[in-house]
Design an enzyme around this catalytic site. Structure first.
Site, PDB file in Angstrom:
ATOM      1  N   CYS A   2       0.724  -1.609   0.089  1.00  0.00           N
ATOM      2  CA  CYS A   2       0.409   0.174   0.165  1.00  0.00           C
ATOM      3  C   CYS A   2       0.900   1.580  -0.035  1.00  0.00           C
ATOM      4  CB  CYS A   2      -0.948  -0.342   1.478  1.00  0.00           C
ATOM      5  SG  CYS A   2      -1.941  -1.541   1.515  1.00  0.00           S
ATOM      6  N   ARG A  50      -4.656   1.398  -1.284  1.00  0.00           N
ATOM      7  CA  ARG A  50      -4.343  -0.279  -1.209  1.00  0.00           C
ATOM      8  C   ARG A  50      -4.047  -1.313  -2.670  1.00  0.00           C
ATOM      9  NH1 ARG A  50      -9.734  -4.781   1.469  1.00  0.00           N
ATOM     10  NH2 ARG A  50      -7.303  -5.957   2.207  1.00  0.00           N
ATOM     11  N   GLU A  77       3.214  -6.340   4.911  1.00  0.00           N
ATOM     12  CA  GLU A  77       3.219  -7.331   5.523  1.00  0.00           C
ATOM     13  C   GLU A  77       3.454  -7.807   6.962  1.00  0.00           C
ATOM     14  OE1 GLU A  77       0.656  -9.063   3.929  1.00  0.00           O
ATOM     15  OE2 GLU A  77       0.614  -7.595   1.767  1.00  0.00           O
TER      16      GLU A  77
END
Length: 643
Positions: A2, A50, A77
């Site tokens: 993102c 996103r 992540e």
């Protein structure tokens, strides 16, 4: 993956302009084309773009805790989020999504600033806790994901995944930082925490910053470091077995996705090892992507094909022409500040290819730093043995004189190119390593810069970047010291920056199993003799991979991801280089000595010297200057040609 952006009033609760926040968010659309949202409350604005990877249906951001008092925008992540969820649920938290992002808000509620120590992954996030009136930002341990920020004179903090986000704000001080210019021409990138602009900073890897509204803004806090203890008594057989298992775990965690997934496959040891490991964990054929070059001197595609054939991957290859130099201005727009690694060109192309097939790609980046793969490491160890045989007080005058007198002979066989070796032997270890990796070495930068600009530097030398990290390394082992320096500098400023911008330009998420911090920590406990043995780099890694990869892949000379700059600058780009290097854009800055720029161009194009790396560095600086004028707000801030 993102893009994040935001504004925070550190002193009060001023409302922020929605149109400004929209511009800041939109400028990084490429980082997240799937969704975008803004959030406002008095004194705060968050923006998010996103790229949906996990929990596609309910993972929108900003994401909040149960009562809406904690909000986060997040890029990256958290690979161990599935382990953290039950632990946090046991502490009373209720999850409303299956997203790794939600772990962050609940971890903050339970563990405060120490929440970052529980995360295993690549991340940059900014969190707002309304009850505590606290803004908290953090970056992952190895700097895979970027985070830029600035604190303006009126107390506004602005942040964004890319520098171009900050450039939308009219209050950003966009004057060039002379010290950043010195670092760039030495290293090819501006080292953390500096940016090219005086008014902006990068949060460094493994740093967090906690700001409480109305209080003095503290310095960032370092929450992790790697220690090269080198004291693990493990045998070679035990080490190869454990390495294989640790790599499997790291790869397995990075294969969690709800979108098509694959891997880069260059034909080198690192990417081949990742693909082989993925194949052992996947019931379906692995998607692999490779770039071939029409110039055989740069082409590794046959070795990538060996690995693809062995593991029956779904292999995609595209050939890049050796004259693929049309990306110069594109790269300047991507990187926002000067960036001089020419392998950004093929990296951009392989990301472009991969995105046609997958949304997530695993890479082999980080292997050279932790396993001891660079040729320069072996050269440094050889020089260190010679340095240790003679006191520095003797070496410095003797080899310093030889280094000055011996002619530079780029054209000669390697055995006769002794000038650099003599210069290295006259220096201490950190000086020598800095000298070996510098694009324009000290004497070249002195010649490159104008008298007035050298005065603005005030004696600053980019070696201070290396000195600062060497002081924190806690090791006197010759290999471990330069590995530590590279983990803090080259890996972050060059490799991770290159891959993040190139991949995000194509809305592709890249994951790096060899940069798993637990793997890096374990490797740092192993003796240096397991990493370089004689003239064999990555000794342990290659031994561990022998059952999985062909010897032709493991034990061939390293090629690298390079492009034919020297030929370009004497051929198809000859006039472009001359126009850029000697043109008005650079002249207007007052930074450069035009006579030396003329020397670089003339000597290279006549064939007398190979100045291709230096010229590329100057060329990308000129491209940055032109691009900077077209990116940003309607600000009347000082222009780029003022320092």
């Amino acid at each position: 993956m993102c893009g994040i952006a935001g504004l925070f009033d550190t002193r009060g609760r001023r409302d922020f302009d929605r149109a400004l926040m929209q511009r800041m968010n939109d400028i990084q659309y490429h980082r997240g084309p799937d969704e975008g949202d803004l959030y406002f409350e008095p004194g705060l604005a968050f923006g998010h773009r996103r790229l949906s990877i996990i929990d596609i249906s309910t993972g929108q951001q900003p994401l909040f805790n149960e009562d809406g008092s904690v909000a986060v925008v997040f890029n990256g992540e958290i690979y161990n989020f599935q382990e953290l969820v039950p632990e946090l649920e046991a502490l009373g938290h209720v999850f409303h999504t299956r997203s790794d992002t939600e772990v962050i808000v609940h971890a903050w509620e339970s563990w405060g600033e120490d929440c970052v120590t529980r995360f295993r992954g690549m991340f940059a996030f900014v969190l707002w806790d309304r009850n505590q009136q606290t803004l908290f930002m953090a970056r992952d341990r190895l700097g895979v994901k970027p985070l830029h920020y600035a604190i303006l004179d009126d107390g506004t903090l602005i942040f964004g995944s890319e520098l171009k986000v900050l450039m939308q704000h009219p209050g950003l001080d966009r004057r060039i930082d002379p010290l950043a210019v010195e670092e760039y021409f030495a290293l090819g990138y501006v080292a953390e925490p500096r940016t090219i602009f005086k008014g902006a900073r990068k949060l460094q890897p493994a740093e967090s910053l906690c700001i409480r509204r109305g209080q003095a803004i503290p310095a960032p806090r370092c929450y992790w470091d790697v220690r090269f203890s080198l004291d693990n008594p493990v045998s070679l057989a035990e080490a190869t077995g454990e390495l294989t298992e640790r790599l499997r775990e790291s790869v397995r965690l990075r294969m969690i996705a709800e979108v098509p997934l694959g891997a880069f496959l260059s034909g080198g040891v690192d990417s081949s090892a990742v693909v082989a490991t993925m194949a052992g964990l996947s019931e379906e054929p692995v998607n692999t992507c490779s770039i071939a070059f029409d110039d055989p001197k740069f082409n590794e595609s046959e070795f990538a094909q060996m690995v693809a054939d062995r593991y029956r991957t779904r292999h995609f290859v595209e050939t890049v022409k050796s004259d693929d130099f049309d990306l110069i201005d594109t790269l300047a727009a991507l990187y926002d500040e000067p960036y001089a690694d020419s392998s950004a060109i093929p990296t951009y192309r392989v990301c472009q290819l991969a995105r046609k097939q997958v949304t997530v790609a695993l890479s082999g980046d980080g292997g050279d730093e932790s396993f001891g793969g660079y040729r320069r490491y072996r050269m440094h160890l050889m020089e260190e043995r010679m340095r240790s045989a003679m006191p520095h007080g003797v070496r410095r005058p003797v080899f310093g004189l030889l280094g000055r007198l011996y002619p530079k002979a780029d054209w000669a066989p390697r055995v006769f190119r002794a000038k650099t070796t003599f210069q290295a032997l006259a220096r201490d270890s950190v000086q020598a390593y800095f000298h070996s990796v510098s694009i324009l070495r000290d004497e070249m930068r002195r010649s490159l810069f104008s008298t007035d600009f050298r005065r603005q530097l005030g004696g600053y030398n980019a070696i201070e970047v290396f000195r600062r990290h060497a002081d924190q390394a806690q090791t006197d082992d010759a290999l471990a010291l330069i590995q530590y320096i590279d983990l803090k500098t080259y890996l972050v400023g060059d490799i991770n920056t290159k891959v993040d911008r190139a991949s995000m330009a194509h809305s592709l998420e890249v994951r790096e199993p060899l940069m798993d911090h637990k793997l890096v920590e374990w490797l740092a406990t192993l003796p240096s003799g397991l990493k370089i043995k004689g003239q064999e780099g990555k000794y342990l890694f290659k031994k561990a991979m022998e059952p999985l990869l062909p010897n032709d892949v493991l034990y061939r000379p390293k090629m690298g991801f390079s492009v034919p700059l020297a030929r370009w600058f004497r051929g198809p780009l000859k006039q472009r280089v001359r126009d850029a290097v000697l043109g008005d854009t650079l002249a207007a800055t007052g930074i450069f000595n035009r006579n030396y720029l003329q020397h670089l161009v003339d000597a290279h194009q006549s064939g007398a010297r190979d100045y291709s790396a230096s010229l590329w560095t100057v060329l990308m600086f000129e491209a940055f200057l032109r691009n900077e004028g077209s990116v940003g707000s309607d600000s009347t801030a000082p222009r780029i040609n003022r320092v």
